[in-house]
Structure formats: structure tokens, C-alpha cells
Design a protein around this motif. Structure first.
Motif, PDB file in Angstrom:
ATOM      1  N   VAL A 305       0.862  -1.185   0.000  1.00  0.00           N
ATOM      2  CA  VAL A 305       0.000   0.000   0.000  1.00  0.00           C
ATOM      3  C   VAL A 305       0.897   1.233   0.000  1.00  0.00           C
ATOM      4  O   VAL A 305       1.851   1.315   0.781  1.00  0.00           O
ATOM      5  N   VAL A 306       0.622   2.152  -0.903  1.00  0.00           N
ATOM      6  CA  VAL A 306       1.349   3.418  -0.935  1.00  0.00           C
ATOM      7  C   VAL A 306       0.368   4.496  -0.488  1.00  0.00           C
ATOM      8  O   VAL A 306      -0.723   4.619  -1.059  1.00  0.00           O
ATOM      9  N   ILE A 307       0.748   5.242   0.527  1.00  0.00           N
ATOM     10  CA  ILE A 307      -0.167   6.271   1.038  1.00  0.00           C
ATOM     11  C   ILE A 307       0.297   7.630   0.527  1.00  0.00           C
ATOM     12  O   ILE A 307       1.413   8.074   0.822  1.00  0.00           O
ATOM     13  N   GLY A 308      -0.574   8.272  -0.229  1.00  0.00           N
ATOM     14  CA  GLY A 308      -0.248   9.586  -0.794  1.00  0.00           C
ATOM     15  C   GLY A 308      -0.056   9.451  -2.296  1.00  0.00           C
ATOM     16  O   GLY A 308       0.849   8.746  -2.737  1.00  0.00           O
ATOM     17  N   ALA A 309      -0.920  10.119  -3.081  1.00  0.00           N
ATOM     18  CA  ALA A 309      -0.846   9.984  -4.537  1.00  0.00           C
ATOM     19  C   ALA A 309      -0.332  11.257  -5.193  1.00  0.00           C
ATOM     20  O   ALA A 309      -0.844  11.705  -6.212  1.00  0.00           O
ATOM     21  N   GLY A 310       0.699  11.843  -4.586  1.00  0.00           N
ATOM     22  CA  GLY A 310       1.432  12.924  -5.256  1.00  0.00           C
ATOM     23  C   GLY A 310       2.513  12.295  -6.116  1.00  0.00           C
ATOM     24  O   GLY A 310       2.513  11.077  -6.353  1.00  0.00           O
ATOM     25  N   VAL A 311       3.475  13.109  -6.534  1.00  0.00           N
ATOM     26  CA  VAL A 311       4.497  12.575  -7.438  1.00  0.00           C
ATOM     27  C   VAL A 311       5.299  11.453  -6.769  1.00  0.00           C
ATOM     28  O   VAL A 311       5.626  10.441  -7.408  1.00  0.00           O
ATOM     29  N   SER A 312       5.575  11.557  -5.471  1.00  0.00           N
ATOM     30  CA  SER A 312       6.345  10.496  -4.797  1.00  0.00           C
ATOM     31  C   SER A 312       5.563   9.191  -4.767  1.00  0.00           C
ATOM     32  O   SER A 312       6.105   8.123  -5.069  1.00  0.00           O
ATOM     33  N   GLY A 313       4.289   9.269  -4.404  1.00  0.00           N
ATOM     34  CA  GLY A 313       3.474   8.061  -4.327  1.00  0.00           C
ATOM     35  C   GLY A 313       3.269   7.434  -5.698  1.00  0.00           C
ATOM     36  O   GLY A 313       3.352   6.215  -5.860  1.00  0.00           O
ATOM     37  N   LEU A 314       3.014   8.276  -6.701  1.00  0.00           N
ATOM     38  CA  LEU A 314       2.789   7.742  -8.050  1.00  0.00           C
ATOM     39  C   LEU A 314       4.030   7.016  -8.555  1.00  0.00           C
ATOM     40  O   LEU A 314       3.958   5.912  -9.090  1.00  0.00           O
ATOM     41  N   LEU A 315       5.198   7.641  -8.369  1.00  0.00           N
ATOM     42  CA  LEU A 315       6.424   7.021  -8.880  1.00  0.00           C
ATOM     43  C   LEU A 315       6.808   5.783  -8.079  1.00  0.00           C
ATOM     44  O   LEU A 315       7.330   4.811  -8.636  1.00  0.00           O
ATOM     45  N   THR A 316       6.530   5.788  -6.773  1.00  0.00           N
ATOM     46  CA  THR A 316       6.797   4.589  -5.969  1.00  0.00           C
ATOM     47  C   THR A 316       5.922   3.443  -6.463  1.00  0.00           C
ATOM     48  O   THR A 316       6.398   2.311  -6.644  1.00  0.00           O
ATOM     49  N   ALA A 317       4.649   3.746  -6.697  1.00  0.00           N
ATOM     50  CA  ALA A 317       3.737   2.716  -7.217  1.00  0.00           C
ATOM     51  C   ALA A 317       4.263   2.180  -8.548  1.00  0.00           C
ATOM     52  O   ALA A 317       4.280   0.969  -8.792  1.00  0.00           O
ATOM     53  N   TRP A 318       4.731   3.070  -9.394  1.00  0.00           N
ATOM     54  CA  TRP A 318       5.228   2.677 -10.721  1.00  0.00           C
ATOM     55  C   TRP A 318       6.431   1.731 -10.600  1.00  0.00           C
ATOM     56  O   TRP A 318       6.489   0.676 -11.233  1.00  0.00           O
ATOM     57  N   SER A 319       7.395   2.109  -9.763  1.00  0.00           N
ATOM     58  CA  SER A 319       8.603   1.278  -9.632  1.00  0.00           C
ATOM     59  C   SER A 319       8.261  -0.099  -9.057  1.00  0.00           C
ATOM     60  O   SER A 319       8.805  -1.109  -9.490  1.00  0.00           O
ATOM     61  N   LEU A 320       7.359  -0.142  -8.089  1.00  0.00           N
ATOM     62  CA  LEU A 320       6.997  -1.435  -7.496  1.00  0.00           C
ATOM     63  C   LEU A 320       6.192  -2.281  -8.490  1.00  0.00           C
ATOM     64  O   LEU A 320       6.452  -3.474  -8.659  1.00  0.00           O
ATOM     65  N   ALA A 321       5.245  -1.656  -9.166  1.00  0.00           N
ATOM     66  CA  ALA A 321       4.408  -2.410 -10.110  1.00  0.00           C
ATOM     67  C   ALA A 321       5.265  -2.986 -11.237  1.00  0.00           C
ATOM     68  O   ALA A 321       5.024  -4.103 -11.707  1.00  0.00           O
ATOM     69  N   ASN A 322       6.297  -2.249 -11.651  1.00  0.00           N
ATOM     70  CA  ASN A 322       7.176  -2.782 -12.691  1.00  0.00           C
ATOM     71  C   ASN A 322       8.007  -3.952 -12.204  1.00  0.00           C
ATOM     72  O   ASN A 322       8.657  -4.620 -13.000  1.00  0.00           O
ATOM     73  N   PRO A 460      -1.577  -2.120 -14.990  1.00  0.00           N
ATOM     74  CA  PRO A 460      -2.570  -3.100 -14.502  1.00  0.00           C
ATOM     75  C   PRO A 460      -2.388  -3.484 -13.028  1.00  0.00           C
ATOM     76  O   PRO A 460      -3.331  -3.978 -12.410  1.00  0.00           O
ATOM     77  N   LEU A 461      -1.209  -3.267 -12.454  1.00  0.00           N
ATOM     78  CA  LEU A 461      -1.007  -3.667 -11.056  1.00  0.00           C
ATOM     79  C   LEU A 461      -1.237  -2.519 -10.075  1.00  0.00           C
ATOM     80  O   LEU A 461      -1.046  -2.678  -8.876  1.00  0.00           O
ATOM     81  N   ILE A 462      -1.613  -1.341 -10.576  1.00  0.00           N
ATOM     82  CA  ILE A 462      -1.821  -0.200  -9.666  1.00  0.00           C
ATOM     83  C   ILE A 462      -3.313   0.124  -9.592  1.00  0.00           C
ATOM     84  O   ILE A 462      -3.972   0.318 -10.619  1.00  0.00           O
ATOM     85  N   ARG A 463      -3.813   0.181  -8.367  1.00  0.00           N
ATOM     86  CA  ARG A 463      -5.233   0.523  -8.178  1.00  0.00           C
ATOM     87  C   ARG A 463      -5.302   1.710  -7.232  1.00  0.00           C
ATOM     88  O   ARG A 463      -4.700   1.681  -6.149  1.00  0.00           O
ATOM     89  N   PHE A 464      -6.013   2.754  -7.660  1.00  0.00           N
ATOM     90  CA  PHE A 464      -6.165   3.915  -6.774  1.00  0.00           C
ATOM     91  C   PHE A 464      -7.436   3.767  -5.939  1.00  0.00           C
ATOM     92  O   PHE A 464      -8.470   3.318  -6.440  1.00  0.00           O
ATOM     93  N   ALA A 656      12.381   6.565  -6.120  1.00  0.00           N
ATOM     94  CA  ALA A 656      11.436   5.437  -6.110  1.00  0.00           C
ATOM     95  C   ALA A 656      12.134   4.160  -6.561  1.00  0.00           C
ATOM     96  O   ALA A 656      11.869   3.070  -6.036  1.00  0.00           O
ATOM     97  N   GLU A 657      13.022   4.278  -7.528  1.00  0.00           N
ATOM     98  CA  GLU A 657      13.776   3.097  -7.961  1.00  0.00           C
ATOM     99  C   GLU A 657      14.636   2.579  -6.815  1.00  0.00           C
ATOM    100  O   GLU A 657      14.701   1.382  -6.553  1.00  0.00           O
ATOM    101  N   ALA A 658      15.314   3.507  -6.123  1.00  0.00           N
ATOM    102  CA  ALA A 658      16.184   3.092  -5.008  1.00  0.00           C
ATOM    103  C   ALA A 658      15.348   2.424  -3.919  1.00  0.00           C
ATOM    104  O   ALA A 658      15.731   1.391  -3.363  1.00  0.00           O
ATOM    105  N   LEU A 659      14.195   3.006  -3.638  1.00  0.00           N
ATOM    106  CA  LEU A 659      13.339   2.453  -2.583  1.00  0.00           C
ATOM    107  C   LEU A 659      12.855   1.043  -2.952  1.00  0.00           C
ATOM    108  O   LEU A 659      12.928   0.111  -2.140  1.00  0.00           O
ATOM    109  N   ALA A 660      12.369   0.887  -4.186  1.00  0.00           N
ATOM    110  CA  ALA A 660      11.872  -0.427  -4.617  1.00  0.00           C
ATOM    111  C   ALA A 660      13.011  -1.450  -4.565  1.00  0.00           C
ATOM    112  O   ALA A 660      12.808  -2.599  -4.168  1.00  0.00           O
ATOM    113  N   ASP A 661      14.217  -1.033  -4.952  1.00  0.00           N
ATOM    114  CA  ASP A 661      15.355  -1.963  -4.898  1.00  0.00           C
ATOM    115  C   ASP A 661      15.662  -2.366  -3.456  1.00  0.00           C
ATOM    116  O   ASP A 661      15.934  -3.529  -3.173  1.00  0.00           O
TER     117      ASP A 661
END
Ligand code: SAM
Length: 690
Positions: A305-322, A460-464, A656-661
Motif C-alpha cells: 500500500v502506498v499512502i499519498g498519490a502525489g508525485v512520490s506516491g505515483l512514482l513509488t507505485a510505478w517502480s513497485l508495479a514494474n 494493470p497492477l496499480i489501483r487507486f 522510487a527506484e532506489a526504494l523499490a530496490d
């Protein structure tokens, strides 16, 4: 650029590009030769076959990659990127395997490569044109590599080829230095390691640094039990180095006329207890246990779960979903409802002297974001949304800058340069401005947040889900998130990432309570006459201004009319103010900044701002100005990414890439020192702001 400046010779982290000579090889073909080392990069006749034999076959890549489990990542490290031939051959193999083995759909390949003397783009294009002719099966990969090839500056350049589940980290600089920056800290949930090494320095007789003790020591530090290595060289120094650093070596038949080459397997890795398994490894036996080892030590989880859908949350979701992770993205209102929802953001780096660039988050972030947003532009056309990055270029008037023109001259021109005053005048159409000193950023541009959001939310793996979170509970098995809504929704996840900017501290007190800064952007539709006299490219001073055309969809976030031109002015900067109402006096602040920097704008930009539109957001800043990225103290499952200041569009993608890694136990594209500077638990964040 850097080699032109002898001053830079004293800095080991300033890049000297390779000088390529062309010589005829013994088969009568012209081959590229390194001027520095006097050795060939590859043999024209059979270089590709040699690569496949030495590095791919003798690391048993086909077999090992085929055995990857869903979401599992295989990591290759290469010493000496050179022309990229090894990468291209590996990439082709990886694509072939993924095309024929459906279970690899979610598996990943991470290719980490090091290069001290990177080849300039024009030479690389010329060299790879040879391979297009000789090996047309590489053509597509050559095209993609050239399109993503970074400027020749030191540090890690991450290239994400997400459609192939391939991440390439190019570390420009000395290999031993670069490897020493890779973090394997045990603080993270799992420890990354290299699975296979490609040892491809020039012959040890002419390139001793790539076969030095410091390299073998790093190999030992970064390997796990049953990590393999392959090299064409059987020199004594190579055999000894590998043996003394935990590898068991074996001579095998070399390629073509070469009698022998070396393969090796790690039996005594640093930091790993090999005693739990039988370490008496025969290199020829299959490496099944390698997979078993990976499954037990690398974290694979399903839902974050990513809390907050600003640029940080969106990019974190993107890196994890990928990386195959299902993401529920929560926000108490809507995506981009906060400070990230401006009509446009100017993507232009804060510069630093070149000898600091490898550890400069703004530059690393700018370059990565730039590549990512250009990739997004291709996706945008497929889903009928506006481009994410409008490549306008930008001119910095150097009014508030860390660098002067001498330091800008150290950069590759395609990244940053100083334009002759006349050219700067033509580009901006300013008439009376002294433009002798300037910084021109040809790759800079305007980011369209709405388009970025559209692309990310189609994953497909991100749901708001709209939810105001009021309680987070971590147990050993999961995290529970409870929201304030009429249904008393509860969501469970394997991990959560808090990306709630200045409200992050309220969600978890371990996250530093940052300084809050109100920033208002202003915009208006210029008249035709005003338009003719406004600067034609975005300008940076101690604020910024940029013309943009509103696109369909922009009005979802802001008061703009699609198709109309606007002048955007930024930004006010009011400390400790969390009110978000638009204020006329802050339109004036942005106008004043423009006019102080460019006096001729006084007669062009109207004094009456009563019809202007604006948007105020709250930016979050730490005392050391670094963002906060990482795992919270005494937690296994709670992470955060916040405090991007006004630089979210430049910093969030790489963070976000660093965090997902870190979450998944892969190598991050930031140095260990940088990760420590970003840590939520760093010393600087132990004392509250007064
Ligand atoms: N793998 C390459 C390919 O596929 O084209 C060929 C590599 S070439 C044989 C060796 C490379 O090592 C050269 O590009 C050279 O510049 C690089 N190199 C030499 N010394 C280095 C060092 N200390 N650190 C990093 N790279 C180095």
C-alpha cells in the motif's frame, strides 16, 4: 567538456571519454581499438560468438535465467562496458527466453556495468553500425541502447527497459570505486548479491586496474554462495585473484583458436554463512541450489500500500508495479490533489561542479527522470494522452546558481553548455537582457503532471482508492491500514510506503516532522501582443517562467482552458504557512521576481494580476535539504519517501527506484553513502526543528 579542462585531471571521478582508433585485424576487418590501452574491444570476425561462448554460456545464463521464479531478479555485473556487445548479447538471450517461457513474464534481469572510459555517442553509433550489419538480430537492441545512452559524466546512470523487465545500471568511473559504492547493507529486508560476473577488462598485461586486488575484494563482498564468474583470460593474476577471494576456478576450452578460458564459482562469500549448505561445488554441476538460495534470501512479496498519490506516491507505485508487485495507492482526496498537481513543472537540474556530480542527487535524478519521461511520451501516444515531457530546453540566467560558466564548460555540451550571447538572445527573443553568462540545458523540458498520472494509473497492477488513513498497525506478518470512512475500511498489505509529504509525520511519528513551505504558482493567458514579447523558452532565475499550451485533461487539476497558451510563473516561498488559498500578493511576488531578473518584462507582463489563476501547495523540506527515502527504524514493513521540496519531478523517479530496490533486495542506483544521506534514520533528523 571535462577533458578540455586540465584542472579536472586531479579529480579521479571526472570522466575522460575513450579515444577510439580503427585498426585492421588479422581477418582484414577494421576493428575499434582503445587508444588508452592499445587493445581491441572485440574481434570483428567473431566477437559476438566469443561473447556468447565466454560470458553467456560459461555463466550458464540460459539455464539459470530459465529457472527464475516469478518476480525473481537475476543480477549480472560486468567489468568494462566498452561497446556494449556483452549487454546486447545478454539482452537478446533474455528476450528470447521471455518470449518462449511464459513463467518469465514477471522475472527480472539487472545488468550492472562499469566503465572508466566510456565511448562517445558518435563513436559508439559507428561501432554498433558494424554489428547491425553482421548481426541483424541485435539491431533492435542497438537502437534502444543508443536512444538511452547517457551523457559521459561520472556516477550511476540507470536505464530502465521496463517492457523487457531489464534494468541496466551504467556506473561511469573506476570499476573498483563504483563497485565499492554498491550497498549490501543488512539493514534492508534482504541482502542483494551479484549472480554472475563478466570479467571483460583488456588483457591484464595492458589493463591491470581491472584485475587488481581491490576488484577481487569487491567481487567477494558482492557475491553470494554459487555466484559465478567467467573471463577469457587465464593469466596468473586472474587465477590468483579469484582463488584468494573465495572463488573456486576452473580452466575450460576457450573460444575458437584460444586454448583456454576461466570459469569460477564463489564458495566463500563475505557476509554469508556458506556452512548451511554443501559448499563443495563442482562448477560443471547444475546450479540448482543457486535458485534455492535466492528464494530463501531474497524478499518476494505481493501487495504494497502506498499512502499519498502525489508525485512520490505515483512514482513509488510505478517502480513497485514494474517489479510485479500489486500496489494499492491511497489518498485522502485524489491523485495529484496536493503540491504535485501544478499545470506544468520545469525539469531543469540544479547544477554542481563536475567533480561532485557522481554524488549529486539533483543531477542523477534529472538525468533519470528525463529518460523516464521520454519513455512515457511513447506510452502517452498509445493511450491517447498528452506527452509527459515537452522537450523545450531551458535557459538559466545564473542569477541563483551553484556554478559559473567555467564550471558549466566541464559538462558534455549535450547536457549543459553556455550559449554565445547572440544565440541566447535569438532563442529567448529577449531584446535588452545581458545574456553573456548563461546555462543552456538542451534536454530540459516541461513536465505535464496530469499526463504522467494518466500513464501511471493505467498500469494493470496499480489501483487507486480514495481513503483517509488514520491508523497503521504493523505485525510480524503484515501491515493493517484503517481509514476514516463510513464503511470503516481496513486494508492489509505486506508493506506500506508513506508518501504523504508534510502529513507523513502524522501517519508515523518516526518520520521527521519537516519544515513546511507554501509555494504558489501563477498563470495567465497573454494577449497576442504580450505573447510576441515573452521569452520563447523556459527561463530560470530566482524563480522561473515558461509558456505552455494547455492540453485536454489539464483542467481536471487546474483552471485552464485546453488549447489556450499560458505564461506560468513560479513561485512564492513562504515558510511555516500551510494555507493553500490562492493569494493575489503572491502573484505579485512571482511577477516581481521576473521583473527584477528581466527588467524589460515590466512593460509586457501586466501589473493587474486580478485575472490570474494560481495554485498553492505545501512543500516539505528537511534541515539538510535531502529527501527522506528508506525503511523506518525498528520496522520490517513500513517505508517512506517524502520531503522532495520543490523538486519532486526530478527526484522522485530515481528515489522510487532506489526504494523499490531496497524493498526487494536488489542493488540501488544510488551509492551507499547517498542512501545513508537519504535515510529516515539519519542523525540530522534526530533533532526536531525549533
Ligand atoms: N565488454 C565490452 C564490450 O562488450 O564491448 C568490452 C570491454 S573492453 C575489453 C574493456 C573495457 O574496460 C574498456 O572499455 C575499458 O575502457 C574499460 N576499463 C579499463 N579500465 C577500467 C577501470 N579501471 N574501470 C572501469 N573500466 C575500465
Amino acid at each position: 567538456m571535462s577533458i578540455a579542462n586540465p584542472q579536472n585531471a586531479k579529480f579521479s571521478n571526472v570522466i575522460t571519454p575513450a579515444k577510439i582508433d580503427w585498426q585492421m585485424d588479422d581477418t582484414g576487418n577494421m576493428v575499434p581499438v582503445s587508444d588508452e590501452f592499445g587493445d581491441v574491444y572485440f574481434s570483428h570476425a567473431d566477437g559476438l560468438a566469443e561473447t556468447r561462448h565466454v560470458f553467456l554460456a560459461h555463466n550458464q545464463l540460459s539455464e539459470r535465467l530459465t529457472r527464475l521464479a516469478p518476480k525473481q531478479c537475476f543480477t549480472i555485473a560486468e567489468l568494462g562496458f566498452g561497446t556494449g556487445l556483452n549487454l546486447l548479447a545478454t539482452w537478446q538471450l533474455w528476450r528470447q527466453l521471455r518470449d518462449t517461457h511464459s513463467h518469465l513474464a514477471d522475472a527480472r534481469l539487472h545488468f550492472i556495468t562499469t566503465e572508466k572510459f566510456p565511448i562517445p555517442y558518435a563513436d559508439l553509433t559507428h561501432i554498433l553500425a558494424l554489428w547491425r550489419q553482421r548481426a541483424p538480430e541485435l539491431s533492435r537492441f542497438i537502437e534502444l541502447l543508443l536512444a538511452a545512452y547517457p551523457p559521459l559524466i561520472a556516477g550511476c546512470h540507470r536505464l530502465s527497459f521496463s517492457y523487457d523487465n531489464l534494468t541496466v545500471d551504467m556506473w561511469f568511473g573506476d570499476a573498483a570505486d563504483s563497485l565499492s559504492k554498491l550497498a549490501v547493507s543488512h539493514q534492508y529486508s534482504s541482502v542483494p548479491h551479484i549472480d554472475a560476473w563478466f570479467l571483460d577488462g583488456f588483457a591484464p598485461s595492458c589493463n591491470s586496474t581491472l584485475w587488481a586486488d581491490s576488484i577481487f575484494a569487491q567481487m567477494q563482498r558482492l557475491s553470494g554462495p554459487r555466484t559465478t564468474a567467467a573471463t577469457y583470460s587465464c593469466a596468473g593474476i586472474v587465477k590468483r585473484g579469484l582463488k584468494e577471494h573465495g572463488f573456486q576456478i576452473k580452466k575450460v576450452k576457450g573460444f575458437g583458436r584460444k586454448r583456454e578460458m576461466l570459469t569460477a564459482v564463489m564458495i566463500d562469500a563475505d557476509g554469508f554463512d556458506a556452512s548451511h549448505d554443501n559448499v563443495n561445488v563442482n562448477i560443471d554441476q547444475d546450479i540448482d541450489r543457486d535458485d534455492k538460495y535466492q528464494k530463501t534470501t531474497r524478499t518476494i512479496f505481493d501487495h504494497t500500500v502506498v499512502i499519498g498519490a502525489g508525485v512520490s506516491g505515483l512514482l513509488t507505485a510505478w517502480s513497485l508495479a514494474n517489479r510485479g508487485i500489486t500496489v494499492t495507492l491511497l489518498d485522502k482526496s485524489a491523485p495529484l490533489a496536493g503540491a504535485s498537481g501544478n499545470p506544468r513543472a520545469l525539469l531543469a537540474p540544479k547544477m554542481t561542479p563536475i567533480h561532485h556530480v557522481d554524488e549529486h542527487l539533483h543531477t542523477i535524478g534529472y538525468l533519470y527522470s528525463n529518460r523516464l519521461y521520454r519513455d512515457f511520451n511513447q506510452k502517452a501516444s498509445q493511450i491517447d494522452t498528452a506527452p509527459v515531457l515537452e522537450p523545450t530546453g531551458a535557459l538559466d540566467l545564473l542569477i541563483k546558481s551553484n556554478v559559473g560558466t567555467e564550471q558549466i564548460a566541464d559538462y558534455p555540451n549535450e547536457m549543459a553548455t553556455t550559449l554565445p550571447a547572440k544565440q541566447a538572445q535569438d532563442l529567448t527573443t529577449l531584446k535588452n537582457q545581458n545574456l553573456l553568462d548563461n546555462l543552456y540545458l538542451p534536454e530540459s523540458g516541461l513536465v505535464n503532471p496530469q499526463a504522467l498520472k494518466n500513464i501511471i494509473l493505467t498500469h494493470p497492477l496499480i489501483r487507486f482508492q480514495q481513503l483517509e488513513v488514520n491508523k497503521i498497525t504493523e505485525t510480524e506478518q503484515q501491515v493493517r491500514i484503517e481509514g476514516i470512512d463510513k464503511n470503516h475500511d481496513t486494508i492489509t498489505a505486506d508493506n506500506i510506503v508513506i508518501c504523504a509529504a508534510f502529513e507523513s509525520h502524522q501517519l508515523d511519528e518516526r518520520i521527521f516532522d519537516c519544515r513546511k513551505i507554501r509555494g504558489q504558482l501563477s498563470w495567465f493567458i497573454p494577449t497576442v501582443e504580450q505573447m510576441a514579447n515573452l521569452p520563447k523558452i523556459p527561463l530560470k532565475y530566482n524563480g522561473y517562467c515558461a509558456l505552455f499550451n494547455a492540453q485536454t485533461g489539464d483542467s481536471e487539476l487546474n483552471t485552464v482552458i485546453a488549447g489556450e497558451p499560458y505564461l506560468l510563473l513560479g513561485a512564492s516561498f513562504i515558510r511555516n504557512d500551510t494555507d493553500t488559498n490562492v493569494r493575489d500578493e503572491e502573484h505579485q511576488i512571482s511577477r516581481d521576481k521576473l521583473i527584477t531578473a528581466i527588467p524589460e518584462m515590466a512593460s509586457i507582463v501586466p501589473v493587474d494580476t486580478s485575472k490570474w489563476q494560481g495554485r498553492a501547495g505545501i512543500r516539505t523540506q528537511t534541515p539538510d535539504y535531502h529527501p527522506i527515502v528508506g525503511q523506518l527504524a525498528h520496522s520490517q514493513r513500513i517505508w517512506t519517501m517524502s520531503a522532495m521540496g520543490a523538486k519532486g519531478y526530478a527526484l522522485a523517479p530515481i528515489c522510487a527506484e532506489a526504494l523499490a530496490d531496497m524493498m526487494l533486495g536488489s542493488f540501488a542506483p544510488l551509492s551507499e553513502a547517498m542512501l545513508a544521506r537519504l535515510s529516515p534514520n539519519r542523525t540530522r533528523l534526530q533533532t526536531p526543528l525549533v
